[in-house]
Design an enzyme around this catalytic site. Structure first.
Site, PDB file in Angstrom:
ATOM      1  N   GLU A 280       0.819  -1.206   0.000  1.00 43.60           N
ATOM      2  CA  GLU A 280       0.000   0.000   0.000  1.00 43.60           C
ATOM      3  C   GLU A 280       0.857   1.261   0.000  1.00 43.60           C
ATOM      4  O   GLU A 280       0.540   2.251  -0.670  1.00 43.60           O
ATOM      5  CB  GLU A 280      -0.918  -0.014   1.220  1.00 43.60           C
ATOM      6  N   GLU A 283       2.157   1.693  -3.421  1.00 39.63           N
ATOM      7  CA  GLU A 283       1.069   2.118  -4.295  1.00 39.63           C
ATOM      8  C   GLU A 283       0.793   3.609  -4.126  1.00 39.63           C
ATOM      9  O   GLU A 283       0.592   4.344  -5.112  1.00 39.63           O
ATOM     10  CB  GLU A 283      -0.191   1.310  -3.992  1.00 39.63           C
ATOM     11  N   CYS A 300      -8.534  -2.095   3.751  1.00 37.92           N
ATOM     12  CA  CYS A 300      -8.408  -3.206   4.700  1.00 37.92           C
ATOM     13  C   CYS A 300      -9.746  -3.669   5.253  1.00 37.92           C
ATOM     14  O   CYS A 300      -9.866  -4.809   5.704  1.00 37.92           O
ATOM     15  CB  CYS A 300      -7.520  -2.791   5.877  1.00 37.92           C
ATOM     16  N   SER A 320      -7.431   1.781  -2.662  1.00 34.02           N
ATOM     17  CA  SER A 320      -6.218   0.986  -2.865  1.00 34.02           C
ATOM     18  C   SER A 320      -6.608  -0.380  -3.420  1.00 34.02           C
ATOM     19  O   SER A 320      -7.639  -0.940  -3.049  1.00 34.02           O
ATOM     20  CB  SER A 320      -5.477   0.813  -1.539  1.00 34.02           C
ATOM     21  N   LYS A 359     -15.744  -9.925   7.886  1.00 28.77           N
ATOM     22  CA  LYS A 359     -14.698 -10.789   7.349  1.00 28.77           C
ATOM     23  C   LYS A 359     -15.270 -12.115   6.857  1.00 28.77           C
ATOM     24  O   LYS A 359     -14.717 -12.751   5.952  1.00 28.77           O
ATOM     25  CB  LYS A 359     -13.622 -11.037   8.412  1.00 28.77           C
ATOM     26  N   GLU A 362     -16.286 -11.185   3.445  1.00 22.42           N
ATOM     27  CA  GLU A 362     -15.121 -10.955   2.595  1.00 22.42           C
ATOM     28  C   GLU A 362     -14.501 -12.273   2.122  1.00 22.42           C
ATOM     29  O   GLU A 362     -14.127 -12.411   0.953  1.00 22.42           O
ATOM     30  CB  GLU A 362     -14.070 -10.143   3.356  1.00 22.42           C
ATOM     31  N   GLU A 367     -14.004 -13.294  -5.900  1.00 24.35           N
ATOM     32  CA  GLU A 367     -12.659 -13.046  -6.436  1.00 24.35           C
ATOM     33  C   GLU A 367     -11.556 -13.511  -5.501  1.00 24.35           C
ATOM     34  O   GLU A 367     -10.378 -13.525  -5.898  1.00 24.35           O
ATOM     35  CB  GLU A 367     -12.480 -11.555  -6.740  1.00 24.35           C
ATOM     36  N   CYS A 504     -10.929  -1.780  14.297  1.00 25.61           N
ATOM     37  CA  CYS A 504     -11.174  -3.216  14.461  1.00 25.61           C
ATOM     38  C   CYS A 504     -11.393  -3.622  15.915  1.00 25.61           C
ATOM     39  O   CYS A 504     -12.064  -4.627  16.180  1.00 25.61           O
ATOM     40  CB  CYS A 504     -10.007  -4.018  13.881  1.00 25.61           C
TER      41      CYS A 504
END
Length: 584
Positions: A280, A283, A300, A320, A359, A362, A367, A504
């Site tokens: 990151e 990037e 994230c 990102s 999560k 996710e 993908e 989190c």
């Protein structure tokens, strides 16, 4: 402004003139029960369980929304008050599912606690539970309308704090329900699965999708090799579920407990948190130097990503392309780690222990299988892993410490910071500053991005290049910042977004949290762990350097893009008619 003097239960009390009776009583150590009240929400005064007697007033008054007054005489425990509260409880139970033993909140239920305190053993009124089907449409959250007590706390957090508007009231009177938008199932609604509704709910009407049976099935399969990763926010909060002070449980004892529970290899998400900073950070530098899309926004948090895909589909190029640390880990454990350990990746059952209900969603995104397999097979929350320990009779507090398994376990203090709001930003700044300037930071604590304010700003001088950054937590705050981005008026280069208040550490899968006060305690435990580590910068992680040398070759390289990066697509669904390109 001078304080107001009043009497509560015969005790003389001085209180702020803007205080409610409830606040004044609590400050004096006098408990008044509540259900619809929440310290971080607007006062609703719906449930009336907090009623009190005030001298000179005919009717009982709700303590949560009645201001104190000079000379006021309040009684909170008269026979009339107690009888009124018992009647309210009995009316709630008349419509409530009588299923405490099977409820995920059994032992952690506010309604259950108050019923015990008021000695509710039988009911004056006939019971008429709703007997409605469970809403199992979401991969992360289960909704049980039969347990809903119409307190409105889930609606408040979803609509006012998170601005998602996935929940609302439907019907009237006796038939009132809390339902997803437009009568949709939760999985079809704009729900981002952050799980803040779970914390807000005082009962078991909303809970995470429990998956311990899947872990137990994998543990009984001799062909499965279970490999787990532990997120940085887990350790500080799991201590609370075990009766310890926040952050008190050493990580090494948790490692032993997991092995006793049948986990074959115990690794750490912090490793890929450091790896995320390398990807990151590079990037960001590439976008700044080569004129890429700015501001760049962190990726994230899966709830934030879904929020952007639903509400800001035209701004997705600002995100990102880095996967979250969980998904980077999942891809590497079935490629690089499997190769290092000489294990057939088809046998690996990858389990994440996360503070986050989203999560679970996710890990199931289509993908997320760049390893050639499903990168992460199962996600368990903090609450679930503690239930596993209790089921198996394992007490982590009494476990001897043991080390993490090799190859993907080393981590820096910067990686630990991923567990709190501002942590990703601070970790990135530590590395980006030193990479760009070539100088070592004298003070690596970027305290300006710390705290519980919803939006925080900072400027960092990178050898003459001023980097303007923002840290955002809570999706209502993210909406405010993204409206600037959408209008082309954002002053920032880099923005960190975390969906949950506090980051989190306040995730939907953490121990049930009743206020932001507990989140602050967890944040402090995160900072203490970082400060106590010898290595505090992601680019100093020798295991990360080894992964690049032996497998990925370089940040942002071809293999890094294959396994560590992804892209995003607008989410089209029945909720489009609600959006119409504007705020709800």
């Amino acid at each position: 402004m001078p304080e107001v003097n009043l009497t509560i239960n015969g005790i003389d009390i001085s209180a702020d003139p803007d205080a409610t009776i409830l606040e004044a009583a609590r400050d004096a150590g006098i408990k008044i029960p509540t259900l619809c009240y929440h310290p971080d929400q607007q006062v609703k005064a719906d449930c009336r369980i907090c009623v009190v007697e005030i001298a000179g007033q005919k009717n009982l008054r709700p303590a949560c929304n009645t201001r104190v007054g000079s000379g006021m005489i309040v009684k909170t425990n008269t026979p009339r008050v107690i009888e009124a509260r018992k009647t309210i409880l009995e009316l709630i139970f008349a419509r409530h599912s009588q299923d405490c033993l099977h409820c995920s909140r059994n032992g952690h239920c506010e309604l259950q606690d108050i019923a015990a305190e008021y000695d509710i053993r039988s009911y004056e009124y006939d019971t008429d539970p709703r007997n409605l089907p469970l809403d199992m449409s979401s991969p992360a959250i289960i909704r049980d309308p039969n347990k809903c007590i119409l307190c409105g706390r889930c609606i408040e957090v979803c609509n006012s704090i998170q601005t998602v508007n996935a929940l609302g009231y439907a019907f009237r009177g006796y038939d009132s329900l809390v339902m997803p938008s437009m009568g949709l199932d939760l999985g079809e609604s704009p729900c981002v699965m952050c799980g803040q509704c779970i914390h807000a709910c005082p009962v078991g009407a909303i809970s995470e999708r429990e998956q311990l049976d899947s872990l137990l099935a994998a543990a009984s399969d001799p062909n499965k090799i279970i490999v787990t990763q532990i997120a940085p926010a887990i350790r500080v909060a799991i201590a609370e579920e075990l009766g310890l002070v926040t952050g008190e449980l050493p990580m090494e004892q948790l490692v032993t407990a997991l092995r006793r529970a049948g986990i074959h290899y115990v690794l750490h998400t912090n490793f890929t948190a450091d790896l995320t900073i390398m990807e990151e950070g590079n990037e960001l530098l590439k976008r700044v130097k080569q004129g890429g899309v700015l501001p760049m926004v962190t990726s994230c948090c899966p709830s934030w990503i879904r929020f952007a895909e639903i509400f800001y589909p035209n701004c997705l190029d600002h995100l990102s392309t880095c996967k979250s640390p969980q998904q980077m880990f999942g891809a590497l454990v079935k490629t690089y780690w499997a190769e290092q350990m000489d294990i057939d990746p088809a046998r690996i059952y990858s389990v994440s222990i996360m503070p986050c209900t989203a999560k679970k969603y996710e890990a199931q995104r289509p993908e997320m299988e760049d390893s050639g397999y499903r990168d992460v097979d199962l996600v368990l929350t903090t609450r679930e892993i503690v239930r596993l320990f209790k089921m198996m009779g394992i007490d982590p507090v009494k476990c001897e410490p043991s080390r993490f398994d090799p190859w993907m376990s080393e981590y820096s203090g910067a990686a630990v910071l991923f567990g709190t709001t501002g942590g990703v930003m601070e970790a990135a700044l530590r590395t980006v500053y030193e990479v760009v300037s070539g100088d070592e930071l004298d003070n690596i604590d970027f305290t300006v991005v710390r705290g519980m304010e919803g939006i925080r700003e900072a400027e960092v001088d990178l050898n003459g290049q001023v980097l303007k950054v923002a840290v955002v937590h809570g999706l209502g705050n993210a909406r405010y910042v993204m409206e600037q981005v959408k209008a082309g008026k954002s002053p920032y280069h880099f923005i960190e977004v975390m969906a949950c208040p506090g980051g989190c550490i306040g995730g939907g899968g953490q121990p049930f949290t009743t206020s932001n006060k507990k989140r602050v305690e967890r944040n402090q435990a995160i900072y203490a762990e970082d400060a106590g580590m010898a290595m505090r910068k992601s680019h100093q992680n020798s295991d990360v350097a080894k992964v690049y040398k032996e497998f990925l070759h370089e940040p942002l390289g071809a293999l890094a893009h294959k396994f560590l990066h992804t892209d995003y697509e607008p989410i089209q669904s029945a909720i489009d008619s609600l959006l119409d390109g504007e705020n709800i």
